[in-house]
Design a protein around this motif. Structure first.
Motif, PDB file in Angstrom:
ATOM      1  N   SER A   4       0.838  -1.196   0.000  1.00  0.00           N
ATOM      2  CA  SER A   4       0.000   0.000   0.000  1.00  0.00           C
ATOM      3  C   SER A   4       0.875   1.248   0.000  1.00  0.00           C
ATOM      4  O   SER A   4       1.926   1.292   0.637  1.00  0.00           O
ATOM      5  CB  SER A   4      -0.917   0.006   1.228  1.00  0.00           C
ATOM      6  OG  SER A   4      -0.158   0.005   2.426  1.00  0.00           O
ATOM      7  N   GLY A   5       0.453   2.258  -0.743  1.00  0.00           N
ATOM      8  CA  GLY A   5       1.219   3.493  -0.833  1.00  0.00           C
ATOM      9  C   GLY A   5       2.392   3.420  -1.773  1.00  0.00           C
ATOM     10  O   GLY A   5       3.192   4.364  -1.855  1.00  0.00           O
ATOM     11  N   ASN A   6       2.514   2.333  -2.522  1.00  0.00           N
ATOM     12  CA  ASN A   6       3.678   2.138  -3.388  1.00  0.00           C
ATOM     13  C   ASN A   6       3.696   3.124  -4.555  1.00  0.00           C
ATOM     14  O   ASN A   6       4.738   3.346  -5.165  1.00  0.00           O
ATOM     15  CB  ASN A   6       3.702   0.703  -3.916  1.00  0.00           C
ATOM     16  CG  ASN A   6       5.098   0.212  -4.264  1.00  0.00           C
ATOM     17  OD1 ASN A   6       6.099   0.800  -3.854  1.00  0.00           O
ATOM     18  ND2 ASN A   6       5.171  -0.873  -5.010  1.00  0.00           N
ATOM     19  N   GLU A   7       2.527   3.723  -4.856  1.00  0.00           N
ATOM     20  CA  GLU A   7       2.497   4.709  -5.933  1.00  0.00           C
ATOM     21  C   GLU A   7       3.312   5.954  -5.595  1.00  0.00           C
ATOM     22  O   GLU A   7       3.764   6.685  -6.480  1.00  0.00           O
ATOM     23  CB  GLU A   7       1.045   5.116  -6.242  1.00  0.00           C
ATOM     24  CG  GLU A   7       0.362   5.937  -5.175  1.00  0.00           C
ATOM     25  CD  GLU A   7      -0.175   5.106  -4.004  1.00  0.00           C
ATOM     26  OE1 GLU A   7      -0.724   5.710  -3.071  1.00  0.00           O
ATOM     27  OE2 GLU A   7      -0.056   3.857  -4.053  1.00  0.00           O
ATOM     28  N   GLN A   8       3.547   6.189  -4.299  1.00  0.00           N
ATOM     29  CA  GLN A   8       4.388   7.308  -3.882  1.00  0.00           C
ATOM     30  C   GLN A   8       5.869   7.025  -4.128  1.00  0.00           C
ATOM     31  O   GLN A   8       6.672   7.950  -4.216  1.00  0.00           O
ATOM     32  CB  GLN A   8       4.169   7.585  -2.386  1.00  0.00           C
ATOM     33  CG  GLN A   8       2.765   8.001  -2.023  1.00  0.00           C
ATOM     34  CD  GLN A   8       2.407   9.358  -2.597  1.00  0.00           C
ATOM     35  OE1 GLN A   8       3.212  10.287  -2.578  1.00  0.00           O
ATOM     36  NE2 GLN A   8       1.197   9.469  -3.117  1.00  0.00           N
ATOM     37  N   ARG A   9       6.203   5.759  -4.260  1.00  0.00           N
ATOM     38  CA  ARG A   9       7.600   5.340  -4.442  1.00  0.00           C
ATOM     39  C   ARG A   9       7.937   5.036  -5.895  1.00  0.00           C
ATOM     40  O   ARG A   9       8.995   5.444  -6.389  1.00  0.00           O
ATOM     41  CB  ARG A   9       7.856   4.109  -3.565  1.00  0.00           C
ATOM     42  CG  ARG A   9       9.172   3.399  -3.825  1.00  0.00           C
ATOM     43  CD  ARG A   9       9.352   2.203  -2.906  1.00  0.00           C
ATOM     44  NE  ARG A   9      10.370   1.307  -3.420  1.00  0.00           N
ATOM     45  CZ  ARG A   9      10.118   0.244  -4.186  1.00  0.00           C
ATOM     46  NH1 ARG A   9       8.861  -0.071  -4.490  1.00  0.00           N
ATOM     47  NH2 ARG A   9      11.100  -0.514  -4.623  1.00  0.00           N
TER      48      ARG A   9
END
Length: 247
Positions: free
Chosen positions: A178-183
């Motif tokens: 989760s939140g991997n789109e920020q990385r």
């Protein structure tokens, strides 16, 4: 386990690189708070695999974690300071099949317990600090017995396996934290999550084949997409399923 049990003769090996960031008083080690505002350290560059108190923050915890994991019999194979201040990595593997999830889960638990003794919290957030700072991933290195041992395995097994991974790129991204789109933005040594890619010695690709593998014609590949907060059981079984069981 049911996925791995479908082809045990392939002897799938995993080596997962777990990145994490140590936080104290609401900021990563190496950062500070003054007057309610975050004081940032110097830009990235001198912190990776660094030595010296001015660049390496939290080594005592990282080393204690390594020793505790070895004492517990876990298959931990190394540690290193990472690109952002207060960011470290440990590697678990090689482990066969579902064993990777077992050893990674326990290694994470031991890390949190040791950090607790120092008043430090551990973040597995894929992008704990916004801005020009690296995120935290969980690169997964994978091979099967034919990939490791057969002549010309690069062309016979490794590249076809990578191509099969690419066919399920969207499904993998959904399971890769989760939140991997920020990385996964295409910056800070990542590939964009919007498109699958692979290459030799390419740190900006979704999947990387090392120079040594390309030269030997056999070995393993590295899936660089997983975020630091993955479920290692899900990711390891999915890599095996997509690259080896599906045609």
């Amino acid at each position: 386990r049911a996925i791995f049990d479908q082809a045990p003769e392939l002897q799938p090996w995993f080596g997962i690189e777990q990145e994490y960031v140590m936080f104290k008083d609401g900021v990563p080690l190496g950062f500070s708070m003054q007057g309610g505002r975050v004081v940032y350290p110097g830009p990235q560059g001198p912190y990776y695999c660094a030595a010296g108190a001015e660049n390496a923050f939290g080594r005592n915890i990282a080393m204690a974690h390594l020793q505790a994991c070895l004492h517990a019999g876990l298959k931990i194979s190394g540690i290193n300071a990472e690109v952002m201040p207060g960011q470290w990595e440990f590697q678990v593997g090689p482990c066969e099949g579902i064993e990777e999830g077992d050893h990674m889960t326990m290694a994470r638990y031991i890390l949190r317990r040791i950090a607790e003794e120092h008043g430090v919290t551990i973040s597995f957030d894929p992008k704990p600090i916004q801005g020009d700072w690296n995120g935290s991933g969980c690169h997964a290195n994978f091979s099967t017995k034919p990939m490791r041992e057969e002549d010309d395995a690069l062309n016979k097994h490794i590249i076809p396996a990578i191509e099969r991974l690419g066919k399920r790129h969207k499904e993998h991204i959904l399971a890769y934290g989760s939140g991997n789109e920020q990385r996964l933005t295409g910056k800070h040594e990542t590939a964009s999550m919007e498109k699958f890619s692979w290459g030799v010695a390419n740190r900006g690709a979704s999947v990387r084949v090392g120079n040594d593998v390309a030269k030997a014609g056999k070995g393993y590949f590295e899936d660089r997409r997983p975020a630091a907060n993955i479920d290692p059981y899900v990711v390891s079984s999915m890599i095996f399923d997509s690259s080896c069981l599906r045609k």
